[in-house]
Design a protein around this motif. Structure first.
Motif, mmCIF file in Angstrom:
data_model
loop_
_atom_site.group_PDB
_atom_site.id
_atom_site.type_symbol
_atom_site.label_atom_id
_atom_site.label_comp_id
_atom_site.label_asym_id
_atom_site.label_seq_id
_atom_site.Cartn_x
_atom_site.Cartn_y
_atom_site.Cartn_z
ATOM 1 N N LEU A 66 0.840 -1.202 0.000
ATOM 2 C CA LEU A 66 0.000 0.000 0.000
ATOM 3 C C LEU A 66 0.874 1.251 0.000
ATOM 4 N N SER A 67 2.062 1.163 -0.582
ATOM 5 C CA SER A 67 3.045 2.235 -0.452
ATOM 6 C C SER A 67 2.589 3.574 -1.033
ATOM 7 N N ASN A 68 1.642 3.571 -1.955
ATOM 8 C CA ASN A 68 1.141 4.831 -2.509
ATOM 9 C C ASN A 68 -0.261 5.186 -2.020
ATOM 10 N N VAL A 69 -0.833 4.319 -1.213
ATOM 11 C CA VAL A 69 -2.188 4.555 -0.701
ATOM 12 C C VAL A 69 -2.129 5.558 0.449
ATOM 13 N N THR A 70 -3.046 6.515 0.430
ATOM 14 C CA THR A 70 -3.107 7.524 1.490
ATOM 15 C C THR A 70 -4.368 7.414 2.342
ATOM 16 N N TYR A 71 -5.381 6.692 1.864
ATOM 17 C CA TYR A 71 -6.677 6.659 2.549
ATOM 18 C C TYR A 71 -7.177 5.221 2.629
ATOM 19 N N LEU A 72 -7.386 4.718 3.851
ATOM 20 C CA LEU A 72 -7.928 3.374 4.063
ATOM 21 C C LEU A 72 -9.288 3.501 4.737
ATOM 22 N N ASN A 73 -10.335 3.183 3.997
ATOM 23 C CA ASN A 73 -11.686 3.360 4.499
ATOM 24 C C ASN A 73 -12.098 2.197 5.398
ATOM 25 N N ASP A 74 -13.266 2.323 6.002
ATOM 26 C CA ASP A 74 -13.661 1.421 7.082
ATOM 27 C C ASP A 74 -13.722 -0.043 6.662
ATOM 28 N N LEU A 75 -13.110 -0.859 7.520
ATOM 29 C CA LEU A 75 -13.124 -2.311 7.429
ATOM 30 C C LEU A 75 -12.555 -2.859 6.118
ATOM 31 N N CYS A 76 -11.666 -2.110 5.467
ATOM 32 C CA CYS A 76 -11.156 -2.563 4.173
ATOM 33 C C CYS A 76 -10.339 -3.845 4.275
ATOM 34 N N PHE A 77 -9.708 -4.108 5.413
ATOM 35 C CA PHE A 77 -8.963 -5.363 5.608
ATOM 36 C C PHE A 77 -9.486 -6.121 6.830
ATOM 37 N N TYR A 78 -10.715 -5.938 7.170
ATOM 38 C CA TYR A 78 -11.304 -6.586 8.334
ATOM 39 C C TYR A 78 -11.113 -8.099 8.268
ATOM 40 N N ASN A 79 -10.638 -8.671 9.370
ATOM 41 C CA ASN A 79 -10.509 -10.113 9.535
ATOM 42 C C ASN A 79 -9.576 -10.770 8.518
ATOM 43 N N CYS A 80 -8.613 -10.020 8.014
ATOM 44 C CA CYS A 80 -7.563 -10.617 7.178
ATOM 45 C C CYS A 80 -6.543 -11.200 8.152
ATOM 46 N N GLN A 81 -6.853 -12.366 8.676
ATOM 47 C CA GLN A 81 -6.158 -12.941 9.819
ATOM 48 C C GLN A 81 -4.704 -13.298 9.569
ATOM 49 N N LYS A 82 -4.298 -13.492 8.329
ATOM 50 C CA LYS A 82 -2.901 -13.858 8.034
ATOM 51 C C LYS A 82 -2.083 -12.682 7.516
ATOM 52 N N LEU A 83 -2.704 -11.525 7.407
ATOM 53 C CA LEU A 83 -1.998 -10.344 6.900
ATOM 54 C C LEU A 83 -0.926 -9.925 7.902
ATOM 55 N N ASP A 84 0.339 -10.116 7.512
ATOM 56 C CA ASP A 84 1.427 -9.772 8.423
ATOM 57 C C ASP A 84 2.389 -8.778 7.804
ATOM 58 N N ASN A 85 2.262 -8.521 6.527
ATOM 59 C CA ASN A 85 3.182 -7.639 5.835
ATOM 60 C C ASN A 85 2.381 -6.601 5.045
ATOM 61 N N VAL A 86 2.467 -5.362 5.490
ATOM 62 C CA VAL A 86 1.731 -4.291 4.813
ATOM 63 C C VAL A 86 2.528 -2.997 4.911
ATOM 64 N N ASP A 87 2.691 -2.327 3.772
ATOM 65 C CA ASP A 87 3.401 -1.051 3.748
ATOM 66 C C ASP A 87 2.370 0.068 3.825
ATOM 67 N N THR A 88 2.319 0.734 4.968
ATOM 68 C CA THR A 88 1.345 1.813 5.179
ATOM 69 C C THR A 88 2.052 3.148 5.395
ATOM 70 N N SER A 89 3.268 3.265 4.922
ATOM 71 C CA SER A 89 4.102 4.427 5.244
ATOM 72 C C SER A 89 3.572 5.752 4.704
ATOM 73 N N ASN A 90 2.714 5.739 3.694
ATOM 74 C CA ASN A 90 2.173 6.993 3.153
ATOM 75 C C ASN A 90 0.704 7.230 3.498
ATOM 76 N N VAL A 91 0.124 6.319 4.258
ATOM 77 C CA VAL A 91 -1.292 6.450 4.620
ATOM 78 C C VAL A 91 -1.474 7.622 5.587
#
Length: 199
Positions: A66-91
């Motif tokens: 998500l390196s270019n994403v600036t806006y994460l709206n509600d519940l967009c990754f809700y219950n993604c139980q195995k998500l361990d690697n996410v680049d949120t540096s520009n959010v």
């Protein structure tokens, strides 16, 4: 194709990976909701916003850039139980985005100015967070409830709603005794672990 329409792949349990083309500028809400076999997504650099419930309950999703994403709206990754690697540096804005992401251990949200709702609620592996630029937190501390946060980097100039004690499930001393802890570690290195030339 420039737009991925809402619910286009909703409940597609056969989908395992997605590479979104460079021409796509918009992914609508619930586009990939309940794609429970999905493990990997490549999002092009021109996508700056992830809409609500876009990857909701994609329980096998492990990584997303998500390196270019600036806006994460509600519940967009809700219950993604195995998500361990996410680049949120520009959010800069997060609302309920990672609620229930149990494998997520840390997040660099150093450019985020607004944390809304239950942004990291029930992220039971989350131990560290950089919230150095957050100026607004709505949700009364529910952003982190259920996480295992043991540390967060917060500037003294925090100007938004006061950070409630309930952010941490256990009471911490924060930076108040860092020098004391460092001194104890240094002393142990010399006296117990033999890291001194004299001993």
């Amino acid at each position: 194709v420039t737009v991925i329409n809402q619910r286009i792949c909703k409940n597609n349990t056969a989908l395992t990976s997605i590479v979104i083309g460079n021409n796509v500028t918009d992914i609508k809400y619930e586009a990939f909701m309940n794609c429970t076999s999905l493990t990997e997504i490549t999002i092009p650099s021109n996508i700056t916003r992830v809409e609500h419930r876009c990857f909701y309950n994609d329980s096998n999703l492990q990584s997303i850039n998500l390196s270019n994403v600036t806006y994460l709206n509600d519940l967009c990754f809700y219950n993604c139980q195995k998500l361990d690697n996410v680049d949120t540096s520009n959010v800069t804005y997060i609302k309920d985005a990672f609620f229930g992401c149990k494998a997520l251990t840390s997040a660099d949200i150093s450019n985020c100015t607004t944390l809304d709702g239950a942004a990291f609620k029930d992220c039971t592996s989350l131990t560290w967070l950089n919230v150095s630029n957050v100026v607004s937190m709505a949700g009364g501390g529910s952003q982190f409830r259920g996480s295992k946060l043991t540390g967060a980097f917060v500037f003294d100039s925090f100007t938004g709603t006061a950070i409630p004690d309930s952010i941490f499930d256990t009471v911490t001393t924060g930076a108040a005794n860092d020098i004391e802890k460092a001194t104890k570690i240094a002393r142990a290195m010399v006296t117990q672990y033999g890291m001194s030339e004299k001993f």
